[in-house]
Write a protein that holds these residues in place. Sequence first.
Motif, short mmCIF file in Angstrom:
data_model
loop_
_atom_site.label_atom_id
_atom_site.label_comp_id
_atom_site.label_asym_id
_atom_site.label_seq_id
_atom_site.Cartn_x
_atom_site.Cartn_y
_atom_site.Cartn_z
N CYS A 175 0.59 -1.18 0.07
CA CYS A 175 0.04 0.30 0.05
C CYS A 175 1.21 1.26 -0.13
CB CYS A 175 -1.31 -0.23 1.12
SG CYS A 175 -1.77 1.16 1.62
N GLN A 176 2.28 1.21 0.57
CA GLN A 176 3.39 2.33 0.65
C GLN A 176 3.47 2.55 -0.83
OE1 GLN A 176 4.79 3.34 4.80
NE2 GLN A 176 4.58 0.99 4.69
N PHE A 177 4.17 1.92 -1.24
CA PHE A 177 4.78 1.55 -2.43
C PHE A 177 3.74 1.72 -3.52
CE2 PHE A 177 8.20 -1.41 -0.63
CZ PHE A 177 9.05 0.15 -0.70
N PHE A 178 2.32 2.22 -3.33
CA PHE A 178 1.03 2.51 -4.35
C PHE A 178 1.17 4.00 -4.35
CE2 PHE A 178 -2.68 3.23 -5.84
CZ PHE A 178 -3.20 2.74 -6.85
N LEU A 179 1.11 3.98 -2.54
CA LEU A 179 0.63 5.75 -2.32
C LEU A 179 1.78 6.33 -2.82
CD1 LEU A 179 -1.62 5.36 0.89
CD2 LEU A 179 -2.06 5.62 -2.02
N THR A 180 3.22 5.59 -2.91
CA THR A 180 3.91 6.34 -3.20
C THR A 180 4.40 6.74 -4.97
OG1 THR A 180 5.50 5.85 -1.68
CG2 THR A 180 7.38 6.54 -3.07
N ALA A 181 3.89 5.23 -5.57
CA ALA A 181 3.81 5.79 -7.46
C ALA A 181 3.19 6.60 -7.82
CB ALA A 181 4.02 4.21 -7.48
N GLN A 182 1.59 6.84 -6.57
CA GLN A 182 0.73 7.82 -6.66
C GLN A 182 1.15 9.27 -7.13
OE1 GLN A 182 -3.87 7.05 -6.33
NE2 GLN A 182 -2.71 8.66 -4.38
N THR A 183 2.25 8.91 -5.68
CA THR A 183 3.07 10.53 -5.94
C THR A 183 3.19 10.85 -6.60
OG1 THR A 183 2.66 9.95 -3.48
CG2 THR A 183 3.99 12.18 -3.43
N CYS A 184 3.76 10.60 -7.23
CA CYS A 184 5.23 10.77 -8.57
C CYS A 184 4.24 10.31 -9.28
CB CYS A 184 5.72 9.22 -8.81
SG CYS A 184 7.16 8.55 -7.39
N LEU A 185 3.26 10.17 -9.78
CA LEU A 185 2.41 10.40 -11.02
C LEU A 185 1.23 12.23 -10.85
CD1 LEU A 185 0.43 9.66 -13.56
CD2 LEU A 185 -1.24 8.51 -12.17
N LEU A 186 1.37 11.61 -9.88
CA LEU A 186 0.24 13.01 -9.36
C LEU A 186 0.94 14.72 -9.30
CD1 LEU A 186 -1.89 12.29 -6.58
CD2 LEU A 186 -2.65 12.23 -8.66
N LEU A 187 2.50 14.07 -9.63
CA LEU A 187 3.88 15.56 -9.14
C LEU A 187 4.10 15.17 -10.69
CD1 LEU A 187 6.23 15.03 -6.48
CD2 LEU A 187 4.89 16.49 -6.49
N ALA A 188 3.44 14.26 -11.60
CA ALA A 188 4.45 14.66 -12.78
C ALA A 188 2.75 15.30 -13.38
CB ALA A 188 4.84 13.20 -13.30
N PHE A 189 1.25 14.72 -13.56
CA PHE A 189 0.99 15.53 -14.29
C PHE A 189 0.59 16.81 -13.58
CE2 PHE A 189 -1.90 11.83 -14.22
CZ PHE A 189 -2.37 11.55 -15.21
N LEU A 190 0.98 17.48 -12.09
CA LEU A 190 1.25 19.29 -11.75
C LEU A 190 1.74 19.64 -12.19
CD1 LEU A 190 1.36 18.74 -8.59
CD2 LEU A 190 -0.97 19.91 -9.47
N GLN A 191 3.74 18.99 -13.02
CA GLN A 191 4.25 19.48 -14.20
C GLN A 191 4.18 19.44 -14.85
OE1 GLN A 191 7.61 20.75 -12.75
NE2 GLN A 191 8.03 21.21 -14.73
N PHE A 192 3.40 18.72 -15.76
CA PHE A 192 2.34 18.96 -16.76
C PHE A 192 1.73 20.21 -16.98
CE2 PHE A 192 -0.91 17.56 -20.28
CZ PHE A 192 -0.30 17.98 -21.14
N PHE A 193 0.83 20.18 -16.29
CA PHE A 193 0.39 21.55 -15.93
C PHE A 193 0.92 22.46 -15.96
CE2 PHE A 193 -2.90 18.56 -13.71
CZ PHE A 193 -4.20 19.39 -15.00
N TYR A 194 1.78 22.18 -14.79
CA TYR A 194 2.82 23.55 -14.92
C TYR A 194 3.60 24.41 -16.64
CZ TYR A 194 7.06 26.27 -14.14
OH TYR A 194 8.22 27.72 -14.12
N THR A 195 3.67 23.01 -16.90
CA THR A 195 5.03 23.38 -18.76
C THR A 195 3.53 24.27 -19.30
OG1 THR A 195 5.84 21.34 -18.29
CG2 THR A 195 6.24 22.30 -20.17
N GLN A 196 2.49 23.10 -19.62
CA GLN A 196 1.30 24.01 -20.46
C GLN A 196 1.12 25.16 -20.13
OE1 GLN A 196 -1.71 21.82 -20.48
NE2 GLN A 196 -1.35 20.80 -22.61
N HIS A 197 0.81 26.10 -18.92
CA HIS A 197 0.90 26.94 -18.54
C HIS A 197 1.81 28.06 -18.35
CE1 HIS A 197 -0.88 30.76 -16.23
NE2 HIS A 197 -1.96 30.41 -16.13
N PHE A 198 3.03 28.03 -18.09
CA PHE A 198 4.37 28.65 -18.23
C PHE A 198 5.15 28.89 -19.06
CE2 PHE A 198 2.19 28.28 -14.04
CZ PHE A 198 2.24 29.76 -13.75
N ILE A 199 5.49 27.89 -19.85
CA ILE A 199 6.56 27.56 -20.92
C ILE A 199 5.66 26.64 -22.08
CG2 ILE A 199 7.85 25.38 -21.94
CD1 ILE A 199 8.30 25.07 -18.51
#
Length: 342
Positions: free
Chosen positions: A176-200
Amino acid sequence: MRQEPADSILSSSVKDTAHTALPTGGGGGRLTPYQVLRTLPRDATPAQQDSAIQATFQPAEIRYSSRPDTLHLPGHDKGVSLKEVDIPIYYEKTFFAKSLEQAGRTTTMYGMPGDPIPYTLRNDHAMTSLLLGSFIVSLLLLAGTHRFFLHRMKTFFYVPRADDTFMPETSTELRCQFFLTAQTCLLLAFLQFFYTQHFIGETFILQSDYMLIGVYFAMIVVYFLIRALLYSGVNLVFFDVKRNTLWQKTLLLITSLEGVVLFPLVMLMVFFELSTQNVILYFAIALFLTKILTFYKCFVIFFRRVGGYLQIILYFCALEIVPLAVFWSALALTGNYFKINY
């Protein structure tokens, strides 16, 4: 007022003039409109000029050549006949197009295509399905391990003693902890993608936006692995194995719970178009709380007995703040590298 003569009378007179007085084109060619207008008086009205042109030039049927076009540039396809007009597929599949086909009629749409709809994750079925699927799996895992997380959160601010022993996690709790850690990586990737679309930028040299999100996800996974290795290498030199193991478990717990905190933010951004200011504020608060909790547990586990405040500041900055700043710069450079510069 002066009244102009009727066009019918003028037309008959112009016809006689065109057949008798008009000169022929040079070399036996046809007359030009310029030559026809030169035969009229200087004070001829526009109606008279138009009647003279209509009397001289008669519209004829346009007959296109049926011979194949062999005069095309090397390396290019042959020219397309003007008679070959295909209906786009999105017009052929509509209800009205089917009605016209059933009536034995054909239609042709002319004009220029409009601007394409910009890409959004809300309209992407694959990404929304991935988010909803990870949300459902997270709920199922937390339902089976909620007692473990409640116990760890209750004892999070507990100051351990030297002779304390901690029960090891079960395989389900670790998964469960490893899955939630992988989910954290995925959510951070989505946030970085939003940042790239808006500012880059919104257009990239990659074939699809999935590849850019995948690149960000891989970079974030590598960052967490390198951070864990750095902590393990430094802690094994200066501290014992027991405290190092406790720190690794604490770091895994904080990272997994960080994804739980960021999940509502990503869902609001995808489905409800949360404003950029609110997103930045939410993420800044979540990141600040995460680093504060990490700093607190680092002090409790390693530096509580030593009492070296300068040492913990140097330790935390060298292993947490500086790598995070370098990683953030690497993400920004990656987005600029893949962006299409016009």
